[in-house]
Design a protein around this motif. Structure first.
Motif, PDB file in Angstrom:
ATOM      1  N   GLU A  85       0.855  -1.182   0.000  1.00  0.00           N
ATOM      2  CA  GLU A  85       0.000   0.000   0.000  1.00  0.00           C
ATOM      3  C   GLU A  85       0.888   1.227   0.000  1.00  0.00           C
ATOM      4  OE1 GLU A  85      -2.911  -0.119   3.128  1.00  0.00           O
ATOM      5  OE2 GLU A  85      -3.726  -2.032   2.407  1.00  0.00           O
ATOM      6  N   ALA A  86       0.719   2.055  -1.020  1.00  0.00           N
ATOM      7  CA  ALA A  86       1.474   3.304  -1.140  1.00  0.00           C
ATOM      8  C   ALA A  86       0.494   4.451  -0.961  1.00  0.00           C
ATOM      9  CB  ALA A  86       2.154   3.387  -2.504  1.00  0.00           C
ATOM     10  N   GLU A  87       0.704   5.223   0.098  1.00  0.00           N
ATOM     11  CA  GLU A  87      -0.192   6.330   0.403  1.00  0.00           C
ATOM     12  C   GLU A  87       0.430   7.633  -0.087  1.00  0.00           C
ATOM     13  OE1 GLU A  87      -2.751   8.107   4.156  1.00  0.00           O
ATOM     14  OE2 GLU A  87      -0.914   6.991   4.560  1.00  0.00           O
ATOM     15  N   PHE A  88      -0.330   8.371  -0.889  1.00  0.00           N
ATOM     16  CA  PHE A  88       0.128   9.631  -1.467  1.00  0.00           C
ATOM     17  C   PHE A  88      -0.733  10.771  -0.949  1.00  0.00           C
ATOM     18  CE2 PHE A  88       1.292   6.338  -4.427  1.00  0.00           C
ATOM     19  CZ  PHE A  88       2.560   6.690  -4.844  1.00  0.00           C
ATOM     20  N   GLU A  89      -0.075  11.834  -0.518  1.00  0.00           N
ATOM     21  CA  GLU A  89      -0.781  13.046  -0.121  1.00  0.00           C
ATOM     22  C   GLU A  89      -0.883  13.950  -1.341  1.00  0.00           C
ATOM     23  OE1 GLU A  89      -0.395  15.644   3.768  1.00  0.00           O
ATOM     24  OE2 GLU A  89       1.188  16.138   2.334  1.00  0.00           O
ATOM     25  N   VAL A  90      -2.088  14.413  -1.625  1.00  0.00           N
ATOM     26  CA  VAL A  90      -2.332  15.297  -2.767  1.00  0.00           C
ATOM     27  C   VAL A  90      -2.696  16.657  -2.206  1.00  0.00           C
ATOM     28  CG1 VAL A  90      -3.700  15.641  -4.853  1.00  0.00           C
ATOM     29  CG2 VAL A  90      -3.160  13.323  -4.086  1.00  0.00           C
ATOM     30  N   SER A  91      -1.895  17.687  -2.558  1.00  0.00           N
ATOM     31  CA  SER A  91      -2.063  19.010  -1.963  1.00  0.00           C
ATOM     32  C   SER A  91      -3.477  19.549  -2.122  1.00  0.00           C
ATOM     33  CB  SER A  91      -1.067  19.991  -2.578  1.00  0.00           C
ATOM     34  OG  SER A  91      -1.308  20.101  -3.968  1.00  0.00           O
ATOM     35  N   ASP A  92      -4.062  19.402  -3.288  1.00  0.00           N
ATOM     36  CA  ASP A  92      -5.409  19.915  -3.522  1.00  0.00           C
ATOM     37  C   ASP A  92      -6.246  18.793  -4.119  1.00  0.00           C
ATOM     38  OD1 ASP A  92      -7.649  21.411  -3.862  1.00  0.00           O
ATOM     39  OD2 ASP A  92      -6.830  22.718  -5.420  1.00  0.00           O
ATOM     40  N   LEU A  93      -6.752  17.925  -3.263  1.00  0.00           N
ATOM     41  CA  LEU A  93      -7.539  16.797  -3.730  1.00  0.00           C
ATOM     42  C   LEU A  93      -8.800  17.275  -4.439  1.00  0.00           C
ATOM     43  CD1 LEU A  93      -7.422  13.733  -3.773  1.00  0.00           C
ATOM     44  CD2 LEU A  93      -8.644  13.691  -1.613  1.00  0.00           C
ATOM     45  N   GLY A  94      -9.225  18.498  -4.137  1.00  0.00           N
ATOM     46  CA  GLY A  94     -10.400  19.070  -4.791  1.00  0.00           C
ATOM     47  C   GLY A  94     -10.234  19.226  -6.288  1.00  0.00           C
ATOM     48  N   VAL A  95      -9.003  19.351  -6.753  1.00  0.00           N
ATOM     49  CA  VAL A  95      -8.750  19.495  -8.192  1.00  0.00           C
ATOM     50  C   VAL A  95      -9.148  18.230  -8.930  1.00  0.00           C
ATOM     51  CG1 VAL A  95      -6.930  19.757  -9.929  1.00  0.00           C
ATOM     52  CG2 VAL A  95      -6.938  21.207  -7.912  1.00  0.00           C
ATOM     53  N   VAL A  96      -8.998  17.083  -8.296  1.00  0.00           N
ATOM     54  CA  VAL A  96      -9.329  15.825  -8.944  1.00  0.00           C
ATOM     55  C   VAL A  96     -10.589  15.202  -8.352  1.00  0.00           C
ATOM     56  CG1 VAL A  96      -6.982  15.263  -9.664  1.00  0.00           C
ATOM     57  CG2 VAL A  96      -7.760  14.562  -7.411  1.00  0.00           C
ATOM     58  N   MET A  97     -11.395  16.031  -7.659  1.00  0.00           N
ATOM     59  CA  MET A  97     -12.573  15.487  -6.998  1.00  0.00           C
ATOM     60  C   MET A  97     -13.833  16.181  -7.488  1.00  0.00           C
ATOM     61  SD  MET A  97     -13.133  14.890  -2.937  1.00  0.00           S
ATOM     62  CE  MET A  97     -13.359  16.570  -2.434  1.00  0.00           C
ATOM     63  N   ASP A  98     -14.858  15.403  -7.798  1.00  0.00           N
ATOM     64  CA  ASP A  98     -16.161  15.907  -8.165  1.00  0.00           C
ATOM     65  C   ASP A  98     -17.031  15.831  -6.914  1.00  0.00           C
ATOM     66  OD1 ASP A  98     -18.612  16.534  -9.198  1.00  0.00           O
ATOM     67  OD2 ASP A  98     -18.836  14.690 -10.341  1.00  0.00           O
ATOM     68  N   ASP A  99     -17.283  16.997  -6.290  1.00  0.00           N
ATOM     69  CA  ASP A  99     -18.024  17.022  -5.032  1.00  0.00           C
ATOM     70  C   ASP A  99     -19.475  16.582  -5.178  1.00  0.00           C
ATOM     71  OD1 ASP A  99     -15.981  17.804  -3.331  1.00  0.00           O
ATOM     72  OD2 ASP A  99     -16.221  19.912  -3.877  1.00  0.00           O
ATOM     73  N   GLU A 100     -20.081  16.858  -6.318  1.00  0.00           N
ATOM     74  CA  GLU A 100     -21.496  16.521  -6.480  1.00  0.00           C
ATOM     75  C   GLU A 100     -21.755  15.029  -6.412  1.00  0.00           C
ATOM     76  OE1 GLU A 100     -23.441  18.372  -9.773  1.00  0.00           O
ATOM     77  OE2 GLU A 100     -22.402  20.255  -9.420  1.00  0.00           O
ATOM     78  N   GLY A 101     -20.985  14.269  -7.150  1.00  0.00           N
ATOM     79  CA  GLY A 101     -21.215  12.831  -7.194  1.00  0.00           C
ATOM     80  C   GLY A 101     -20.464  12.076  -6.123  1.00  0.00           C
ATOM     81  N   GLY A 102     -19.629  12.771  -5.343  1.00  0.00           N
ATOM     82  CA  GLY A 102     -18.838  12.086  -4.330  1.00  0.00           C
ATOM     83  C   GLY A 102     -17.787  11.177  -4.932  1.00  0.00           C
ATOM     84  N   GLU A 103     -17.366  11.497  -6.155  1.00  0.00           N
ATOM     85  CA  GLU A 103     -16.406  10.666  -6.847  1.00  0.00           C
ATOM     86  C   GLU A 103     -15.087  11.400  -7.013  1.00  0.00           C
ATOM     87  OE1 GLU A 103     -18.589   9.989 -10.415  1.00  0.00           O
ATOM     88  OE2 GLU A 103     -19.552   8.213  -9.616  1.00  0.00           O
ATOM     89  N   VAL A 104     -14.016  10.643  -7.120  1.00  0.00           N
ATOM     90  CA  VAL A 104     -12.695  11.214  -7.335  1.00  0.00           C
ATOM     91  C   VAL A 104     -12.183  10.710  -8.664  1.00  0.00           C
ATOM     92  CG1 VAL A 104     -10.327  11.341  -6.480  1.00  0.00           C
ATOM     93  CG2 VAL A 104     -12.235  11.359  -4.873  1.00  0.00           C
ATOM     94  N   PHE A 105     -11.727  11.635  -9.511  1.00  0.00           N
ATOM     95  CA  PHE A 105     -11.211  11.282 -10.819  1.00  0.00           C
ATOM     96  C   PHE A 105      -9.706  11.505 -10.819  1.00  0.00           C
ATOM     97  CE2 PHE A 105     -15.593  12.392 -11.358  1.00  0.00           C
ATOM     98  CZ  PHE A 105     -16.067  11.439 -12.238  1.00  0.00           C
ATOM     99  N   LEU A 106      -8.941  10.439 -11.018  1.00  0.00           N
ATOM    100  CA  LEU A 106      -7.496  10.565 -11.083  1.00  0.00           C
ATOM    101  C   LEU A 106      -7.080  10.811 -12.522  1.00  0.00           C
ATOM    102  CD1 LEU A 106      -6.376   7.578  -8.835  1.00  0.00           C
ATOM    103  CD2 LEU A 106      -6.613   9.971  -8.202  1.00  0.00           C
ATOM    104  N   THR A 107      -6.169  11.742 -12.714  1.00  0.00           N
ATOM    105  CA  THR A 107      -5.653  11.957 -14.057  1.00  0.00           C
ATOM    106  C   THR A 107      -4.731  10.797 -14.414  1.00  0.00           C
ATOM    107  OG1 THR A 107      -3.701  13.169 -13.315  1.00  0.00           O
ATOM    108  CG2 THR A 107      -5.712  14.469 -13.714  1.00  0.00           C
ATOM    109  N   THR A 108      -4.546  10.561 -15.698  1.00  0.00           N
ATOM    110  CA  THR A 108      -3.656   9.475 -16.112  1.00  0.00           C
ATOM    111  C   THR A 108      -2.217   9.784 -15.724  1.00  0.00           C
ATOM    112  OG1 THR A 108      -3.544  10.429 -18.335  1.00  0.00           O
ATOM    113  CG2 THR A 108      -5.120   8.637 -17.980  1.00  0.00           C
TER     114      THR A 108
END
Length: 158
Positions: free
Chosen positions: A79-102
């Motif tokens: 398990e590799a845990e990564f901290e993302v400074s602004d998770l909101g950039v890759v997160m869709d708040d409406e659907g509660g989903e997170v989209f990771l860029t390739t």
């Protein structure tokens, strides 16, 4: 969903062997009589919004064929845990989903697979599996396979 390309500050927080998910199949290991050993890779993701982290769960699965039946030899999971400074950039708040860029997915896989290669080499150093190291993977191909398979790599849920 269209995402803006923005700079993300991504930092590896921890990397650990998942002792509860790693398993050596001792009976099959002892019964191994030679032959081809196949290695498969699995991925999973866990999001922690409160700590702004994405955890890559990466597994290497060693199998062999005996009596025309696939036999598991080793499941090794990190398990590799990564901290993302602004998770909101890759997160869709409406659907509660997170989209990771390739790009982010590729970076996470590069770190995870590279580290896991060394960890497996240490764990299997005095066994016949030392002759079957984790293969070198093309990260771009791994990302394409994850996206094509419709895995949760591009659409992660809590």
């Amino acid at each position: 969903m269209y995402m803006k390309q923005e700079e993300l500050d991504v930092r590896l927080v921890s990397l650990r062997e998942s002792k509860e998910k790693t398993k050596l199949y001792r009976w099959e290991f002892m019964r191994y009589e030679g032959g081809i050993v196949d290695v498969g890779l699995s991925t999973g993701f866990r999001i922690n919004r409160h700590h702004h982290t994405v955890t890559l769960i990466l597994g290497a699965h060693y199998t062999t064929l005996r009596s025309q039946i696939v036999r598991r030899l080793l499941d090794y999971v990190v398990e590799a845990e990564f901290e993302v400074s602004d998770l909101g950039v890759v997160m869709d708040d409406e659907g509660g989903e997170v989209f990771l860029t390739t790009d982010m997915l590729g970076m996470m896989l590069s770190v995870g697979v590279g580290a896991m290669r060394g960890m497996i080499a240490l764990r299997t150093s005095n066994t016949f599996l030392m002759h079957y190291p984790l293969p070198v993977y093309n990260v771009g191909t791994l990302v394409d396979n994850i996206v094509a398979a419709g895995e949760t790599a591009m659409n992660c849920r809590d």
